[in-house]
Design an enzyme around this catalytic site. Structure first.
Site, PDB file in Angstrom:
ATOM      1  N   MET A   1      14.014  23.221  16.203  1.00 16.76           N
ATOM      2  CA  MET A   1      15.200  22.444  16.419  1.00 16.76           C
ATOM      3  C   MET A   1      16.422  23.330  16.174  1.00 16.76           C
ATOM      4  SD  MET A   1      16.258  18.776  14.831  1.00 16.76           S
ATOM      5  CE  MET A   1      16.243  19.187  13.130  1.00 16.76           C
ATOM      6  N   PRO A   2      16.868  24.076  17.160  1.00 16.96           N
ATOM      7  CA  PRO A   2      18.026  24.951  16.983  1.00 16.96           C
ATOM      8  C   PRO A   2      19.318  24.165  16.787  1.00 16.96           C
ATOM      9  CG  PRO A   2      16.793  25.555  18.948  1.00 16.96           C
ATOM     10  CD  PRO A   2      16.251  24.257  18.461  1.00 16.96           C
ATOM     11  N   TYR A   3      20.167  24.730  15.949  1.00 16.04           N
ATOM     12  CA  TYR A   3      21.500  24.193  15.726  1.00 16.04           C
ATOM     13  C   TYR A   3      22.468  25.350  15.885  1.00 16.04           C
ATOM     14  CZ  TYR A   3      25.599  22.467  13.248  1.00 16.04           C
ATOM     15  OH  TYR A   3      26.885  22.110  12.919  1.00 16.04           O
TER      16      TYR A   3
END
Length: 70
Positions: free
Chosen positions: A1-3
């Site tokens: 889950m990239p931010y």
């Protein structure tokens, strides 16, 4: 889950430009790291120029010094 958090100075980036940044960063993470775009978060923070500094100077003074040195 990239931010991904993008910080830019508050100088009038249009909604279309912001949308292009969000899409471009998401596409890059998909292409390079095979990340799922549905779980990729991109946040754009706009910062007032007087709240941002570069090289020991407020951004506006820094930009002025660049122009005068060219």
């Amino acid at each position: 889950m990239p931010y991904v958090n993008i910080k830019i100075t508050r100088e009038g980036a249009t909604p279309a430009q912001k949308a292009e940044l969000i899409k471009g960063v998401t596409d890059l993470l998909v292409r390079v790291l095979d990340k799922n775009p549905a779980t990729t978060f991109v946040v754009i923070d706009e910062v007032a120029m007087e709240d941002w500094g570069v090289g020991g100077l407020p951004v506006e003074a820094y930009r002025t010094s660049l122009k005068s040195s060219s």
